[in-house]
Design an enzyme around this catalytic site. Structure first.
Site, short mmCIF file in Angstrom:
data_model
loop_
_atom_site.label_atom_id
_atom_site.label_comp_id
_atom_site.label_asym_id
_atom_site.label_seq_id
_atom_site.Cartn_x
_atom_site.Cartn_y
_atom_site.Cartn_z
N SER A 507 0.82 -1.21 0.00
CA SER A 507 0.00 0.00 0.00
C SER A 507 0.86 1.26 0.00
CB SER A 507 -0.94 -0.05 1.21
OG SER A 507 -1.93 0.94 1.11
N GLU A 591 -7.10 -6.50 -6.95
CA GLU A 591 -6.33 -5.27 -7.13
C GLU A 591 -5.22 -5.37 -8.17
OE1 GLU A 591 -6.54 -2.83 -2.90
OE2 GLU A 591 -4.68 -3.82 -3.47
N HIS A 619 -7.34 -5.71 -0.32
CA HIS A 619 -6.21 -4.81 -0.09
C HIS A 619 -5.21 -5.42 0.89
CE1 HIS A 619 -4.31 -0.91 -0.46
NE2 HIS A 619 -4.20 -0.83 0.84
#
Length: 668
Positions: A507, A591, A619
């Protein structure tokens, strides 16, 4: 137990967890019985072999010091969040906190079994647990009625209605609008909020009926997800209020102060500097204490916000008194005077429940979910403080191999981007700190400074603040220069081998990796990322209309045309020909499209890059088998590129052949 053996993968993967790994300090982790003598909470434990979890409900009797299990299950409940107006799965497990009946004889809690989340109830005297609700859809939340004869619960049939509407829309084609997030799915996401419905479950008859307005009011509304909302307010038994308040109500980055009403009802601001803070550092929890005359509060302070402190303040006095200061993390605290009961974790100590006497400061261990972990021999940990070249206070934890006594320089691996509490695997738990140390690495667990560390409190709203820090990627530069200063510190101390430094991150941490590979070529000999990548295709194209419009307001450049050149310092795809560092990308299937532009561009430039996609992930990785695979693959990736080593039993039997091909074909 004395530490007698080196750490293994299972020691980390199979830890028993009270609540989820990353929690806000005030998030509830346990519930007190009406007589305040017993605690109840849930724990869960991953099992990679079955790729499942065992989650169990426990009661701890404070007087007897006895812990007992009253129910267990194997299905994890994953939270969904409203982001940009649509329902988003992020991979966060829900923290299940059982609720006591008013008479203290029963516990009720949410449990998922057979693909349905319903309310279960168990008698604290030991009778078997039973499912008590039979809603046709999942139960979201519930509460007891004051008389204990019924439960009021909420469902959201509106979500099912929206899903059916989306099905019908699909027959004529989906309109591409803010509901569609292409990197996740071509199907429109559910728009939120979906209308809830409230029900009353009569425990004497087992029947549910529509709740009255009075019953529905027992379920307090959920707090709005407002990034600017960080105020707290507590009432004393006599109705006096203590609260935190922004000094400038209109400024998002305004200083936050502590206030309270004195015994005469006069509003008093605490003038001590420890009673004020920023959005990143400052008061996290507060209580009325000491006979309801003083305010007890928990705050982050110290170098770069690296410590937790406990204070007491008498409204009207100029100074607050500090009762406790620690590098440890304190979470979910509840006051039962004279004790503050908290979940506590340190760099080498997994989460446990403790009581802290707020008068004497004496601590007592209540529940250690992982007593066998004390037998594990860990690498040494040193908390480091340093400043970036811009003067930003930064901290991190240096982890060295067991028995290392300064015998030469070590390969170094950076793990990001939070380093408070137990050092497990970084954010997302994919980069196992102590396993790297066991294999002979120095590890820098880097705590990234907050995005607004160098900005004042004049920005009037969140978008203005983010837009200024996004200009010329100033936040990225600030975070990376802070990390670079920490690396230099380890090189200057003779610990890190400057030719064998690896960097990892999910991230926001993956964005730091990108910036580093582009702007400091040659510094890192290997890299690994997840939840990647920050570039024009991900945010301005594959993110869909909602994400692109949000980031445009935040000051992000367009994907194409005039102004798009501003992506050059950050986009791997735009810099593929100059990237030499071998890059491993382990991405979720929901993702991975966000990293595809980077991967394909690097591959076309014959750069050493590998992409692994994990099914049914979001995520943050939630499946135990995938977390174990990520552990092993990261260890093997850095061993290959930093130490020229190959594991005899790799996670993927064909990986070394591929990696040697990447190594041989990469331009030099």
């Amino acid at each position: 137990m004395a530490a007698s053996r080196l750490i293994k993968e299972d020691d980390l993967i199979r830890l028993r967890d009270i609540g989820y790994t990353y929690l806000s300090p005030g998030q509830k982790l346990f519930a007190l019985s009406p007589d305040r003598q017993q605690l109840t909470f849930s724990m869960y434990r991953a099992d990679p072999s079955s790729n499942a979890y065992c989650e169990a409900v426990y009661i701890f009797d404070r007087a007897r010091g006895r812990l007992r299990q009253v129910d267990s299950g194997i299905e994890l409940i994953l939270e969904a969040y409203p982001i940009r107006g649509v329902r988003v799965d992020y991979g966060y497990p829900s923290v299940i906190v059982p609720a006591w009946s008013p008479d203290g004889k029963w516990l009720a809690y949410l449990k998922r079994a057979g693909g349905r989340t319903q309310i279960w109830r168990v008698n604290v005297d030991g009778e078997p647990a039973q499912r008590v609700s039979d809603a046709p859809i999942d139960v979201d939340r519930f509460t007891w009625t004051p008389d204990g004869n019924a439960l009021v619960y909420q469902t959201r049939p509106g979500i099912a209605d929206i899903e059916r509407s989306i099905d019908q829309e699909g027959l004529r084609g989906f309109l591409f609008d803010e509901r569609i997030v292409p990197y996740s799915s071509s199907r429109p996401a559910v728009t939120l909020p979906a209308l809830p419905r409230y029900w009353r479950l009569d425990l004497r008859t087992g029947r549910s009926s529509v709740a009255s307005e009075g019953d529905a009011a027992l379920l307090a509304p959920l707090p709005a997800m407002d990034p600017a909302q960080n105020m707290r307010s507590i009432l004393s038994a006599s109705g006096r209020r203590t609260w935190t308040e922004r000094r400038d109500p209109q400024a998002y980055l305004s200083t936050v102060d502590l206030w309270a009403e004195d015994r005469a009802g006069v509003k008093r601001r605490c003038p001590d500097s420890v009673c004020s803070g920023t959005r990143s550092f400052g008061i996290q929890q507060l209580w009325w204490a000491f006979g309801q005359l003083e305010v007890l509060f928990l705050r982050r302070e110290g170098w770069g916000g690296s410590q937790t402190a406990l204070f007491r303040w008498f409204p009207g006095e100029r100074k607050a008194r500090r009762l406790l200061l620690t590098d440890d993390l304190l979470l979910g605290c509840e006051l039962i005077e004279p004790e503050l009961i908290c979940a506590r974790e340190g760099s080498t100590d997994p989460r446990r429940l403790v009581s802290i006497n707020v008068t004497t400061g004496r601590e007592q261990l209540l529940v250690d979910p992982n007593p066998e972990f004390r037998a594990v021999k860990l690498g040494s940990v040193e908390r480091l403080h340093w400043r970036s070249t811009a003067g930003v206070e930064t901290f991190g934890d240096l982890v060295l191999p067991p028995n290392y006594a300064g015998q030469g320089r070590l390969p170094l691996v950076i793990v990001q981007y939070i380093s408070t509490g137990f050092l497990r695997g970084g954010v997302g738990d994919e980069y196992p700190v102590q396993l790297f140390a066991r294999q002979g690495y120095a590890v820098l667990s880097f705590h990234a400074p907050p995005a607004f560390a160098t900005w004042d409190g004049s920005k009037k709203d969140f978008e203005q603040a983010v837009a200024q820090t996004s200009r010329d990627w100033s936040t990225r530069r600030m975070i990376f220069t802070s990390l670079e200063s920490g690396i230099k510190l380890l090189i200057d101390r003779g610990i890190a081998d400057p030719s064998r430094i690896g960097i990892s991150g999910p991230s926001d941490g993956s964005t730091t990796v990108q910036f580093a590979l582009i702007n400091r070529p040659g510094l890192f000999a290997a890299a690994s990322v997840s939840s990647c990548c920050t570039d024009p295709s991900f945010f301005m194209l594959y993110g869909g209309i909602g994400l692109a419009e949000e980031r445009t307001k935040w000051g992000f450049p367009p994907a194409r045309g005039p102004g798009s050149e501003a992506w050059q310092p950050l986009s791997l795809a735009l810099n593929a020909n100059s990237i030499k560092t071998p890059l491993l990308m382990q991405l979720a299937d929901h993702e991975y499209l966000g990293g595809l532009d980077s991967f394909m561009s690097l591959r076309a430039a014959r750069r050493p890059v590998e992409l692994v996609v994990y099914p049914d992930e979001y995520h943050l990785m939630w499946q135990p088998a995938h977390r174990l695979a990520a552990y092993r693959r990261n260890l093997e990736w850095f061993d290959f590129w930093l130490r020229a080593r190959a594991d005899a039993n790799p996670v993927d039997t064909g990986q070394y052949e591929r990696w040697r091909t990447l190594q041989a074909s990469a331009p030099h």
